[in-house]
Design a protein around this motif. Structure first.
Motif, mmCIF file in Angstrom:
data_model
loop_
_atom_site.group_PDB
_atom_site.id
_atom_site.type_symbol
_atom_site.label_atom_id
_atom_site.label_comp_id
_atom_site.label_asym_id
_atom_site.label_seq_id
_atom_site.Cartn_x
_atom_site.Cartn_y
_atom_site.Cartn_z
ATOM 1 N N ILE A 178 0.832 -1.210 0.000
ATOM 2 C CA ILE A 178 0.000 0.000 0.000
ATOM 3 C C ILE A 178 0.866 1.259 0.000
ATOM 4 O O ILE A 178 0.686 2.159 -0.827
ATOM 5 N N LEU A 179 1.857 1.296 0.914
ATOM 6 C CA LEU A 179 2.679 2.504 1.034
ATOM 7 C C LEU A 179 3.528 2.744 -0.213
ATOM 8 O O LEU A 179 3.852 3.887 -0.541
ATOM 9 N N TYR A 180 3.882 1.654 -0.904
ATOM 10 C CA TYR A 180 4.763 1.755 -2.067
ATOM 11 C C TYR A 180 4.232 2.744 -3.101
ATOM 12 O O TYR A 180 4.998 3.447 -3.758
ATOM 13 N N ASP A 181 2.922 2.802 -3.262
ATOM 14 C CA ASP A 181 2.332 3.696 -4.264
ATOM 15 C C ASP A 181 2.303 5.148 -3.796
ATOM 16 O O ASP A 181 2.110 6.061 -4.591
ATOM 17 N N TRP A 182 2.445 5.375 -2.493
ATOM 18 C CA TRP A 182 2.285 6.718 -1.936
ATOM 19 C C TRP A 182 3.618 7.371 -1.572
ATOM 20 O O TRP A 182 3.786 8.569 -1.749
ATOM 21 N N LEU A 183 4.502 6.584 -1.007
ATOM 22 C CA LEU A 183 5.769 7.129 -0.526
ATOM 23 C C LEU A 183 6.894 6.672 -1.439
ATOM 24 O O LEU A 183 6.709 5.835 -2.308
ATOM 25 N N ARG A 184 8.075 7.221 -1.210
ATOM 26 C CA ARG A 184 9.223 6.672 -1.895
ATOM 27 C C ARG A 184 9.452 5.262 -1.360
ATOM 28 O O ARG A 184 9.170 4.955 -0.193
ATOM 29 N N SER A 185 9.961 4.395 -2.230
ATOM 30 C CA SER A 185 10.102 2.987 -1.897
ATOM 31 C C SER A 185 10.877 2.783 -0.596
ATOM 32 O O SER A 185 10.524 1.941 0.228
ATOM 33 N N GLY A 186 11.945 3.579 -0.390
ATOM 34 C CA GLY A 186 12.777 3.399 0.802
ATOM 35 C C GLY A 186 11.999 3.655 2.079
ATOM 36 O O GLY A 186 12.036 2.847 3.022
ATOM 37 N N THR A 187 11.245 4.759 2.118
ATOM 38 C CA THR A 187 10.452 5.079 3.304
ATOM 39 C C THR A 187 9.422 3.984 3.563
ATOM 40 O O THR A 187 9.212 3.558 4.702
ATOM 41 N N ALA A 188 8.777 3.536 2.493
ATOM 42 C CA ALA A 188 7.765 2.487 2.632
ATOM 43 C C ALA A 188 8.374 1.223 3.230
ATOM 44 O O ALA A 188 7.779 0.566 4.092
ATOM 45 N N MET A 189 9.577 0.884 2.776
ATOM 46 C CA MET A 189 10.248 -0.308 3.307
ATOM 47 C C MET A 189 10.499 -0.176 4.796
ATOM 48 O O MET A 189 10.136 -1.062 5.578
ATOM 49 N N VAL A 190 11.130 0.929 5.183
ATOM 50 C CA VAL A 190 11.508 1.090 6.591
ATOM 51 C C VAL A 190 10.270 1.083 7.481
ATOM 52 O O VAL A 190 10.235 0.415 8.521
ATOM 53 N N LEU A 191 9.208 1.809 7.060
ATOM 54 C CA LEU A 191 7.993 1.845 7.878
ATOM 55 C C LEU A 191 7.382 0.455 8.020
ATOM 56 O O LEU A 191 6.895 0.085 9.094
ATOM 57 N N SER A 192 7.402 -0.326 6.952
ATOM 58 C CA SER A 192 6.795 -1.662 7.001
ATOM 59 C C SER A 192 7.585 -2.585 7.924
ATOM 60 O O SER A 192 7.005 -3.380 8.676
ATOM 61 N N VAL A 193 8.920 -2.477 7.866
ATOM 62 C CA VAL A 193 9.739 -3.291 8.770
ATOM 63 C C VAL A 193 9.421 -2.921 10.213
ATOM 64 O O VAL A 193 9.223 -3.801 11.074
ATOM 65 N N ILE A 194 9.346 -1.596 10.486
ATOM 66 C CA ILE A 194 9.049 -1.151 11.852
ATOM 67 C C ILE A 194 7.697 -1.690 12.302
ATOM 68 O O ILE A 194 7.540 -2.158 13.430
ATOM 69 N N LEU A 195 6.705 -1.681 11.394
ATOM 70 C CA LEU A 195 5.378 -2.203 11.750
ATOM 71 C C LEU A 195 5.466 -3.655 12.226
ATOM 72 O O LEU A 195 4.896 -4.025 13.262
#
Lengths: 214, 214, 214
Positions: A178-195
């Protein structure tokens, strides 16, 4: 984007080290010698990636081609080994709540990183449109290392008995997509790992479990 | 023949549901929570097919591409879970002869279906002339799901200790290959599945075993 | 060189028989029936090669195409079975030092042969320049059969707990790669296999182990 590739590699290294340490910690608890510790740690670290590559048809799997995963795993396992050895830690330490908390943290970081890395590996190729594949591949990549670790160590796999283990991985995979389409890929990755890590840490602390049949 | 394809798919669904329930039943017996029940059930249901696809080189394996196997497995596992939950079944039920008989039946149906499906997947391509491959692939596809289930649940695999488990699968594979030339493919499939189930049910009832060394 | 190919095949047969017997010996110790003995023995014999072929992308793996590995394994397992049966060996024999020494010898021969065979399988193709792959693939091929055997038999894998098990395999792989440039391929193979067997036999006799953490 070179920045994304670098971040993916940095994340992979973090996940590799975390899983390597989690495997080594299980081996130390099982009183294996240094060789057994190295083998179980390295297997845990590279297992998920190997399963992923076999599934999507990368022959030979990446970790056979790039020694960095095995070498970095071995170095960190040796450092852990020396720290425990030099400190003359008491055997009771291995049963302590601190040891288990550290183990769960390493396991959670590995789970989160490899879930996202697994999804990412089909993000920009011709399998990108298969939503189910992306989630399932992320989950298998995420849980694969720990599953091999637990099966080799003759324990019931964490994925079967630990508080919402697979759910955390699914949540991380969906979040990243979901985040991949909204944020830059790097931010989306880090946020998902944190989740994933937050879910796993909370789940352990509050002992979240799904209901049992009986 | 579209009829054959439909029948293959219908058989696959029956085998998937049977293996999913067998995995869920083991997980319920092990007192796992709903997540563990789903994971073990789904793994059992899709494991054999995944091994088959990896062996013959289908990347990614079918069950990653078509969600129907996982979704149908999950639905039937949830129904089983609710039935047991709603009935307030006593924990003794899990040790009862009825429970074990039902488990063996589900396991036998899964074994039979996936043996035939495994043979069938190389029946009409360029590997068709390899008789040994056809039988061996059928057996691996048939026993694969149950093998992964038992190894994850930390039990000695049924294929090693259960009355003529592998023999039943070999018999089903050979039967299908022979009948295939004489009957329509669909009839041959159904008869071969029935043969495997009958052998396994009789073997359990009469405790057929091969001799031991000591 | 046809001579080299013949020698490779002869070595493969020796390793296959050795691993088949090691798997059968574990199954006999576990009091499995003849079918369980055959399944565990054959799985051990062909497991390492199957993992290797999946890793380097040979579909279907060789042992599905050439029945000779399974057939030869089955014949030697049956001979072992008959010898033990006919001799009316006492059950104590299965716990004896002789039994364990024979088991370790079979296991060491299988380990040595499949390590070298694993390295050899990428020696003359386009992966030849990848030194790390060659060593790692040799080790995985060497330890794979025994790993599957121990995991199926529900024991902690020898690779985790046995005296310098993985080290012996690494030594054999490195030895073969070095000697390959100096000697004829056949001589290099045989010497490397002997090195692995000698290391394992000495390691067991003198109980070589690496240090433990605690």
């Amino acid at each position: 984007m070179p920045g994304t590739i670098d971040l993916t590699f940095a994340l992979e290294m973090i996940g590799t080290v975390a899983f390597a340490l989690s495997g080594a910690m299980v081996a130390i608890q099982k009183r294996l010698d240094l060789l057994g510790i190295l083998v179980l740690g390295i297997t845990t670290a590279v297992g998920g990636g190997m399963i992923r590559d076999l599934i999507i048809g990368i022959h030979p799997p990446m970790m056979f081609v790039k020694p960095v995963y095995v070498v970095v795993s071995a170095i960190f396992i040796l450092i852990l080994f020396l720290i425990i050895k030099v400190n003359h830690s008491s055997p009771k330490f291995l049963e302590s709540a601190l040891y288990e908390t550290l183990f769960n943290l390493m396991d959670a970081i590995g789970l989160g990183v490899f879930t996202v890395v697994g999804v990412n590996s089909v993000m920009n190729n011709d399998m990108n449109h298969m939503l189910f594949l992306k989630i399932f591949l992320g989950v298998i990549t995420g849980v694969g290392g720990g599953l091999i670790r637990d099966m080799m160590a003759n324990e019931t796999p964490g994925i079967l008995r630990k508080h919402v283990y697979a759910c955390a991985s699914i949540a991380g995979a969906v979040c990243y997509i979901i985040l991949y389409d909204w944020l830059r890929s790097g931010t989306a990755m880090v946020l998902s790992v944190i989740l994933v890590v937050v879910i796993r840490v909370l789940a352990k602390h509050y002992e979240w479990n799904l209901p049992k049949a009986l």
